[in-house]
Design a protein around this motif. Structure first.
Motif, mmCIF file in Angstrom:
data_model
loop_
_atom_site.group_PDB
_atom_site.id
_atom_site.type_symbol
_atom_site.label_atom_id
_atom_site.label_comp_id
_atom_site.label_asym_id
_atom_site.label_seq_id
_atom_site.Cartn_x
_atom_site.Cartn_y
_atom_site.Cartn_z
ATOM 1 N N GLN A 150 78.263 95.016 -30.303
ATOM 2 C CA GLN A 150 78.411 93.860 -31.199
ATOM 3 C C GLN A 150 77.117 93.051 -31.289
ATOM 4 O OE1 GLN A 150 81.369 94.951 -32.661
ATOM 5 N NE2 GLN A 150 81.601 92.756 -32.947
ATOM 6 N N ILE A 151 76.025 93.635 -30.790
ATOM 7 C CA ILE A 151 74.730 92.941 -30.888
ATOM 8 C C ILE A 151 73.818 93.807 -31.764
ATOM 9 C CG2 ILE A 151 72.778 91.955 -29.627
ATOM 10 C CD1 ILE A 151 74.546 91.760 -27.164
ATOM 11 N N VAL A 152 73.463 93.283 -32.907
ATOM 12 C CA VAL A 152 72.683 94.044 -33.894
ATOM 13 C C VAL A 152 71.221 93.619 -33.775
ATOM 14 C CG1 VAL A 152 72.387 94.515 -36.354
ATOM 15 C CG2 VAL A 152 74.689 94.096 -35.416
ATOM 16 N N VAL A 153 70.355 94.607 -33.541
ATOM 17 C CA VAL A 153 68.924 94.327 -33.335
ATOM 18 C C VAL A 153 68.143 95.367 -34.134
ATOM 19 C CG1 VAL A 153 67.118 94.020 -31.581
ATOM 20 C CG2 VAL A 153 69.502 93.662 -30.947
ATOM 21 N N PRO A 154 67.053 94.966 -34.798
ATOM 22 C CA PRO A 154 66.248 95.994 -35.467
ATOM 23 C C PRO A 154 65.721 97.004 -34.443
ATOM 24 C CG PRO A 154 65.337 93.774 -35.880
ATOM 25 C CD PRO A 154 66.505 93.616 -34.948
ATOM 26 N N ASP A 155 65.545 98.241 -34.908
ATOM 27 C CA ASP A 155 65.120 99.320 -34.008
ATOM 28 C C ASP A 155 63.604 99.244 -33.793
ATOM 29 O OD1 ASP A 155 64.576 101.588 -32.637
ATOM 30 O OD2 ASP A 155 65.250 102.983 -34.211
ATOM 31 N N GLY A 156 63.204 98.719 -32.644
ATOM 32 C CA GLY A 156 61.778 98.543 -32.361
ATOM 33 C C GLY A 156 61.097 99.800 -31.851
ATOM 34 N N ALA A 157 61.890 100.844 -31.602
ATOM 35 C CA ALA A 157 61.296 102.097 -31.106
ATOM 36 C C ALA A 157 61.105 103.095 -32.249
ATOM 37 C CB ALA A 157 62.200 102.697 -30.032
ATOM 38 N N THR A 158 61.373 102.646 -33.448
ATOM 39 C CA THR A 158 61.350 103.538 -34.606
ATOM 40 C C THR A 158 59.941 104.022 -34.957
ATOM 41 O OG1 THR A 158 61.925 103.685 -36.945
ATOM 42 C CG2 THR A 158 61.101 101.569 -36.196
ATOM 43 N N SER A 159 59.864 105.184 -35.606
ATOM 44 C CA SER A 159 58.576 105.606 -36.159
ATOM 45 C C SER A 159 58.464 105.157 -37.622
ATOM 46 C CB SER A 159 58.440 107.132 -36.067
ATOM 47 O OG SER A 159 59.537 107.713 -36.737
ATOM 48 N N ASP A 160 59.529 104.531 -38.131
ATOM 49 C CA ASP A 160 59.534 104.090 -39.529
ATOM 50 C C ASP A 160 59.981 102.617 -39.601
ATOM 51 O OD1 ASP A 160 59.796 103.666 -42.220
ATOM 52 O OD2 ASP A 160 60.858 105.552 -42.619
ATOM 53 N N PRO A 161 59.066 101.676 -39.304
ATOM 54 C CA PRO A 161 59.440 100.264 -39.265
ATOM 55 C C PRO A 161 60.009 99.734 -40.573
ATOM 56 C CG PRO A 161 57.289 100.580 -38.240
ATOM 57 C CD PRO A 161 57.670 101.887 -38.887
ATOM 58 N N ASP A 162 59.510 100.231 -41.710
ATOM 59 C CA ASP A 162 60.054 99.746 -42.986
ATOM 60 C C ASP A 162 61.533 100.107 -43.107
ATOM 61 O OD1 ASP A 162 57.802 98.491 -44.331
ATOM 62 O OD2 ASP A 162 56.900 100.481 -44.301
ATOM 63 N N ALA A 163 61.854 101.337 -42.688
ATOM 64 C CA ALA A 163 63.263 101.769 -42.763
ATOM 65 C C ALA A 163 64.109 100.947 -41.791
ATOM 66 C CB ALA A 163 63.370 103.262 -42.435
ATOM 67 N N ALA A 164 63.570 100.636 -40.607
ATOM 68 C CA ALA A 164 64.338 99.847 -39.629
ATOM 69 C C ALA A 164 64.575 98.428 -40.149
ATOM 70 C CB ALA A 164 63.604 99.814 -38.291
ATOM 71 N N ALA A 165 63.575 97.887 -40.861
ATOM 72 C CA ALA A 165 63.728 96.548 -41.442
ATOM 73 C C ALA A 165 64.800 96.579 -42.530
ATOM 74 C CB ALA A 165 62.388 96.074 -42.014
ATOM 75 N N ALA A 166 64.749 97.608 -43.372
ATOM 76 C CA ALA A 166 65.744 97.729 -44.448
ATOM 77 C C ALA A 166 67.141 97.899 -43.855
ATOM 78 C CB ALA A 166 65.400 98.911 -45.354
#
Ligand code: F6R
Length: 245
Positions: A98-114
């Motif tokens: 129940q805790i939503v956090v952007p994925d900071g380990a991603t290789s695609d930050p734009d997609a994680a932001a979207a």
């Protein structure tokens, strides 16, 4: 805009906690936007005492992070996902799912932001957003110069922000990530209510600029004045420059 000034950090936390508790009682399934950093920690502690006393339950609350560092390994204790699991999840009784956090380990930050923007729409938006203020006036990781209508996106952190956050990395600024994903100013302003907490003399300049200065991208915190439902809770040190002039 309602502004409360209290003598101590503890009193600030109590005023802010009462605000959160009232809202959760009215909306037990609310979406709570949570900031990290040190400003809201006494608030989370006060909320956890009230939850332990049975005065409020966070069981049906969904928490959404404002921001997340990019590039830290997932097990690093200072990822905001891990900080929020400890400081908000464990203390208040909100499950990690129940805790939503952007994925900071991603290789695609734009997609994680979207993806975070999609999650926010799916949840129906944030009911109450808790905000701290950076010494340079940032909110989230929207550094000075961020557009007032910006949305969630990858950003580069300023030297001042990295230096301020070095205390969470053993005082070594080189260990502070230089990039992050942050909700944009426009995203933050879309929350139904804002609750800004600032304490300590180091915040006095930013607080005065935010409340008394022009509404400008140069002081992202000034943008909260564009919002119709804002509560600001300060201690006397953070409010010190409001009295001048
Ligand atoms: C944290 C965040 C930041 C902090 C700000 C103040 O999620 O988005 O804007 O609120 O840097 O940090 P503290 O409270 O540590 O002084």
């Amino acid at each position: 805009m309602r502004t409360f000034v209290r003598k101590t950090v503890e009193e600030v936390a109590e005023v802010a906690a009462e605000h959160v508790v009232q809202l959760i009682r009215a909306h037990p399934e609310m979406v709570l936007g949570v900031a990290t950093g040190s400003s809201p920690l006494p608030l989370y502690a006060a909320l956890s005492r009230r939850a332990a006393a049975g005065e409020v339950s966070f069981a049906d609350v969904t928490a959404v992070a404002l921001d997340e560092y990019l590039g830290l390994p997932p097990e690093h204790p200072e990822t905001y996902r891990n900080v929020l699991r400890r400081e908000v999840g464990e203390r208040l009784g909100i499950q990690p799912s129940q805790i939503v956090v952007p994925d900071g380990a991603t290789s695609d930050p734009d997609a994680a932001a979207a993806e975070l923007e999609r999650s926010l729409s799916h949840l129906g938006g944030v009911d109450l957003q808790i905000l701290g203020v950076g010494t340079n006036g940032h909110i989230g990781f929207n550094e000075p110069g961020s557009a007032l209508d910006s949305r969630t996106r990858p950003v580069v952190l300023s030297g001042r922000t990295r230096a301020a956050n070095a205390r969470f990395f053993g005082g070594d600024v080189t260990l502070v990530p230089s990039r992050a994903i942050t909700q944009g100013i426009g995203t933050i302003l879309a929350a139904r209510r804002l609750l800004v907490v600032a304490t300590g003399a180091a915040k006095a300049g930013a607080v005065a600029a935010a409340i008394r200065g022009p509404i400008t991208a140069e002081c992202p915190a000034s943008s909260v004045r564009l919002h119709p439902d804002v509560t600001i809770v300060l201690d006397e040190a953070a409010a010190a420059l409001l009295r001048v002039g």
